[in-house]
Every structure is written in C-alpha cells, then in structure tokens.
Enzyme design. Structure first.
Site, PDB file in Angstrom:
ATOM      1  N   ARG A 180      -2.697  -5.713  -9.054  1.00 47.50           N
ATOM      2  CA  ARG A 180      -1.954  -6.951  -9.298  1.00 47.50           C
ATOM      3  C   ARG A 180      -2.570  -7.601 -10.534  1.00 47.50           C
ATOM      4  O   ARG A 180      -3.705  -7.286 -10.914  1.00 47.50           O
ATOM      5  CB  ARG A 180      -2.076  -7.885  -8.096  1.00 47.50           C
ATOM      6  CG  ARG A 180      -1.496  -7.302  -6.825  1.00 47.50           C
ATOM      7  CD  ARG A 180      -1.849  -8.130  -5.631  1.00 47.50           C
ATOM      8  NE  ARG A 180      -3.283  -8.018  -5.385  1.00 47.50           N
ATOM      9  CZ  ARG A 180      -3.876  -8.206  -4.223  1.00 47.50           C
ATOM     10  NH1 ARG A 180      -3.175  -8.552  -3.180  1.00 47.50           N
ATOM     11  NH2 ARG A 180      -5.171  -8.068  -4.081  1.00 47.50           N
TER      12      ARG A 180
ATOM     13  N   HIS B 205       0.839  -1.204   0.000  1.00 44.43           N
ATOM     14  CA  HIS B 205       0.000   0.000   0.000  1.00 44.43           C
ATOM     15  C   HIS B 205       0.875   1.255   0.000  1.00 44.43           C
ATOM     16  O   HIS B 205       0.630   2.204  -0.746  1.00 44.43           O
ATOM     17  CB  HIS B 205      -0.892   0.059   1.250  1.00 44.43           C
ATOM     18  CG  HIS B 205      -1.961  -0.972   1.315  1.00 44.43           C
ATOM     19  ND1 HIS B 205      -2.154  -1.749   2.429  1.00 44.43           N
ATOM     20  CD2 HIS B 205      -2.917  -1.329   0.437  1.00 44.43           C
ATOM     21  CE1 HIS B 205      -3.178  -2.553   2.224  1.00 44.43           C
ATOM     22  NE2 HIS B 205      -3.660  -2.328   1.014  1.00 44.43           N
TER      23      HIS B 205
ATOM     24  N   SER C 296      -3.435  -7.500   2.478  1.00 41.37           N
ATOM     25  CA  SER C 296      -3.671  -7.447   3.923  1.00 41.37           C
ATOM     26  C   SER C 296      -4.233  -8.768   4.426  1.00 41.37           C
ATOM     27  O   SER C 296      -3.852  -9.252   5.495  1.00 41.37           O
ATOM     28  CB  SER C 296      -4.639  -6.313   4.258  1.00 41.37           C
ATOM     29  OG  SER C 296      -4.075  -5.071   3.981  1.00 41.37           O
TER      30      SER C 296
ATOM     31  N   LYS D 162     -19.184  -4.789   7.779  1.00 44.32           N
ATOM     32  CA  LYS D 162     -17.944  -5.562   7.883  1.00 44.32           C
ATOM     33  C   LYS D 162     -17.164  -5.112   9.107  1.00 44.32           C
ATOM     34  O   LYS D 162     -17.086  -3.930   9.408  1.00 44.32           O
ATOM     35  CB  LYS D 162     -17.069  -5.358   6.642  1.00 44.32           C
ATOM     36  CG  LYS D 162     -17.599  -6.011   5.400  1.00 44.32           C
ATOM     37  CD  LYS D 162     -16.582  -5.856   4.292  1.00 44.32           C
ATOM     38  CE  LYS D 162     -17.017  -6.591   3.047  1.00 44.32           C
ATOM     39  NZ  LYS D 162     -16.015  -6.465   1.979  1.00 44.32           N
TER      40      LYS D 162
END
Length: 159
Positions: free
Chosen positions: A90, A17, A126, A41
């Site tokens: 990615r 990050h 993460s 969440k």
C-alpha cells in the site's frame, strides 16, 4: 522453475491477501505462502488455524502451497530455493517495504516483487478488519466467507 514466497502473518487472511496471492500465482511457476511464526506474539488465530484457512481459501490454485517459518524470511527462501519474495504494498507501506527488499537482497540476493494493492483493497489490513469486527462493524466482503464466519465466532467467544 521460478518459485516465489509470499510472506505474512495472515491473522486472518483477507481478500486483499488473496488478491496478491492470485496475482503472484499468475507470475510464478510456484508460490509458497509463508506464515511467519513469532513466539513472542500471539495472534487472534493460532498458526495452525491460519494454515488451515489459507489452504482452504487457495485450494483452487494448483501452484500455491502454504508453509510456516521462524527466523529470517531470506533463510526460508534459501531453504525453498525461492528466487523472489512477493509482497502487496500500500502507499503507506512503500518506504518500509523497499528498505526490507534492499536488506533481503543484500543478505542473500533474493529479489522482492512489490505488487501494488488493487484499489478496492488499498485500505485493508487484518488489524483493521479485526478492530472493526470487534466493535460489531460489518466486514463482509473483505474476507472469504469461511474466514468471516471463523472471525465472527472467535470474537463472539472472546466476549
């Protein structure tokens, strides 16, 4: 002024990050790190803890600030008068990120800049860091030192 938003959950912030944030800070006059808040969440770290960690780890970048948002990212961008969204991508994320970029552009005209992850962080997320660390794996070098300390303590306290 060219302002960009760098969004994410950052639970926790990784060196991957930070690589994207630092690169974005060289490209734009101002970068706002936008931590998405989803009340449905629960993360390992509270939103306040994530804000604190990001502020600490980016304190050396004068043109970077940290904020939170709920709802649509493009609404946050409009409120902040941001011209671009910067995301690290990615290979496995590319299709999804392009689709999101096209939707965001259609909604508000905000452009998305996709920065390929640096090769050393291409595997990093993460979620993966938390999983490996929860089994006692060594994730040093993947997180800033203070974040690693906090993660280790949090996982130890959860046992």
């Amino acid at each position: 002024m060219h302002r960009a938003v760098c969004p994410g959950s950052f639970d926790p912030v990784t060196n991957g990050h930070l690589d994207i944030i630092e690169r974005a800070a060289r490209l734009f006059d101002e970068v706002v790190i936008a931590i998405g808040v989803n009340p449905r969440k629960s993360g390992l770290f509270s939103v306040d803890e994530r804000v604190e960690m990001l502020r600490a780890t980016t304190s050396g970048l004068a043109n970077v600030s940290v904020a939170t948002f709920t709802g649509l990212l493009v609404d946050f961008c409009r409120e902040r008068e941001a011209k671009a969204i910067v995301k690290g991508v990615r290979v496995v994320d590319f299709e999804y990120e392009v689709q999101m970029a096209q939707m965001n552009h259609r909604l508000t005209g905000v452009e998305t800049v996709l920065l390929p992850t640096s090769a050393e962080y291409a595997f990093l997320s993460s979620s993966l860091v938390k999983e490996v660390a929860s089994y006692g794996g060594d994730v040093s070098g993947l997180l800033p030192d203070d974040v690693l300390r906090r993660l280790t303590e949090r996982l130890r306290d959860a046992r």
